[in-house]
Enzyme design. Structure first.
Site, PDB file in Angstrom:
ATOM      1  N   GLU A 240      -0.203 -63.442  57.420  1.00 13.65           N
ATOM      2  CA  GLU A 240      -1.323 -64.372  57.265  1.00 13.65           C
ATOM      3  C   GLU A 240      -2.576 -63.525  57.410  1.00 13.65           C
ATOM      4  OE1 GLU A 240      -4.440 -66.176  57.964  1.00 13.65           O
ATOM      5  OE2 GLU A 240      -3.621 -66.908  59.856  1.00 13.65           O
ATOM      6  N   CYS A 274     -10.221 -66.702  59.694  1.00 13.75           N
ATOM      7  CA  CYS A 274      -9.874 -66.522  58.294  1.00 13.75           C
ATOM      8  C   CYS A 274      -9.684 -67.848  57.578  1.00 13.75           C
ATOM      9  CB  CYS A 274      -8.622 -65.663  58.167  1.00 13.75           C
ATOM     10  SG  CYS A 274      -7.228 -66.253  59.141  1.00 13.75           S
TER      11      CYS A 274
END
Length: 466
Positions: A240, A274
């Site tokens: 990720e 993010c």
């Protein structure tokens, strides 16, 4: 010997530096080779016993751990605030969110791990089963040092795997606090261990045959390096990585709602996440109205000591992170960006960055292609929905996104065209524990949370029984 931290600076060891003051509070040493071997061996022995524990007992232990997270949320949150500058209320909330992950997998574990009966001609009974594989290495970032490690640990522990967790070099204290709580909850010794290892030692752990899978949350640069090593040893991998999510506002949007949501999301954790939308893409028809509602959220922030309950925006995680964002911001200004709200690096002690908003962003500016990690609002104006889709998909990242329009058919059409792992329609989706989370392109591979959080690192074994 040094290890590379996410923000682009190097550290000689793990250390806690208060980003509000610059004070070094504590340092940690790397383990010796023998100490690291002992940690891996202990995790493997814990796996051999933990895998055999009945699901109901595993669920009981996970629920007890969730209770301990809630009971210790204030202490965990304070440590996180001191290490990376997150306002205390957000850090304490992160600890409670981590607890909710354990409750979900404890309560749904039996259902998620139930054997599937499949009809196959010629075979009386065919079963598809999810079984544990061994040790999982988690490599997790500094921006959510309570939530991120637990996101990888909870489904794996419920499945029967054990976890070695390498935290970011600037937030070791937050992760180390978990180890004692796991033992108090009733997990076998070694089922979860924080390991403060160097870059080279991380490679050693990945290569060890007892370590069966790797999960990393971090930059695409880190993902590329770890992914190459895991692939070399033929190990399952979940990455990720970065994100530059688009927040698309169309002609028929509820503009005040869209602006409030976009601005609020941009400033959570000081813009250092993010999965939060960083690029607002708004059609010309409603752009002026959007900006009118967007800017007050930025100007209304109270910047200061993250432990002060009045603070809504603490320092960035480090001087290096704040300096990097300042360089990106100044580059955009130097190349002609329009400043809608002036901000930037604050002089004096602490890694403070006053929120800023820019528009008129062009491809030659760094922020057009780089992930801007911090409280910098970026607004792009486009003529229509199709132009919004084109611009949104030009990013090398594809983690998530959002589309706002009261015309739901149009909103869903645009949402389907976004090349991302998830999208919210008239909302910010985030990462609810019940559904898969992950991205496309440079935002990574694989999924965490939901059933996917177990399936990624399960041996999905089929049985044929005559």
């Amino acid at each position: 010997m040094t290890i590379q931290a996410e923000a682009g600076y190097t550290l000689e060891t793990y250390r806690t530096v208060n980003p509000a003051t610059g004070e070094v509070l504590r340092t940690w040493e790397w383990p010796t080779a023998d100490e690291l071997e002992a940690r891996i061996a202990l995790a493997h022995q814990a796996f051999l016993s933990w895998r055999m524990v009945p699901i109901e007992e595993k669920a009981r232990v996970l629920l007890r751990f969730a209770e301990l997270l809630d009971d210790n949320a204030d202490a965990l949150g304070r440590q996180t605030s001191i290490e990376m500058g997150k306002p205390l209320v957000q850090a304490v909330g992160e600890a409670h969110f981590a607890a909710s992950i354990y409750r979900y997998f404890a309560q749904r574990g039996a259902e998620l791990l139930a054997d599937e009966v499949v009809e196959v001609p010629g075979i009386p009974t065919t079963l598809v089963c999810r079984e544990p594989v061994g040790i999982v290495l988690g490599i997790e970032p500094w921006n959510a040092p309570l939530f991120q490690p637990m996101r990888v640990a909870a489904p794996n522990l419920m499945l029967g795997n054990t976890v070695l967790l390498k935290p970011a070099e600037i937030t070791p204290g937050s992760s180390v606090m978990f180890d004692d709580l796991f033992l108090k909850a009733g997990f076998p010794e070694g089922a979860y261990q924080t390991i403060l290892v160097s870059k080279e030692q991380t490679s050693t752990v990945i290569a060890d045959p007892r370590v069966r899978a790797v999960a990393l949350t971090g930059s695409d640069r880190a993902g590329s390096a770890v992914g190459e090593q895991a692939s070399r040893h033929i190990k399952p991998l979940v990455l990720e990585l970065g994100g530059s999510d688009a927040f698309v506002v169309l002609d028929r949007a509820d503009v005040p709602k869209a602006a409030a949501t976009a601005a609020t999301c941009r400033l959570i954790i000081g813009g250092q996440a993010c999965a939060l939308p960083k690029r607002v893409i708004v059609t010309d028809k409603v752009a002026d109205e959007f900006i009118e509602h967007y800017l007050p959220v930025f100007t209304g922030q109270v910047m200061g000591d993250p432990l002060d309950p009045e603070t809504t925006l603490g320092p960035m995680s480090s001087d290096a992170a704040a300096d990097l964002l300042q360089a990106q911001y100044q580059d955009a200004i130097d190349k002609g960006a329009t400043v809608l709200l002036e901000g930037g690096r604050v002089a004096g002690p602490g890694a403070y960055f006053k929120p800023a908003v820019i528009t008129g962003i062009t491809p030659d500016m760094r922020v057009y292609s780089e992930e801007a990690f911090g409280p910098l609002g970026m607004i792009y104006r486009v003529p229509d929905a199709d132009a919004a889709v084109t611009l949104a998909n030009e990013s090398k990242y594809g983690l998530g996104g959002a589309v706002f329009s009261e015309d739901l058919a149009e909103a869903r059409r645009v949402a389907r065209l976004l090349d991302t792992g998830g999208v919210g329609v008239n909302m910010f989706l985030g990462s609810p524990v019940e559904i898969p989370f992950g991205g496309t392109k440079n935002s990574g591979v694989g999924r965490e949370l939901g059933r996917s959080g177990m399936d990624q690192f399960a041996n999905i074994k089929t049985y044929g029984i005559a």
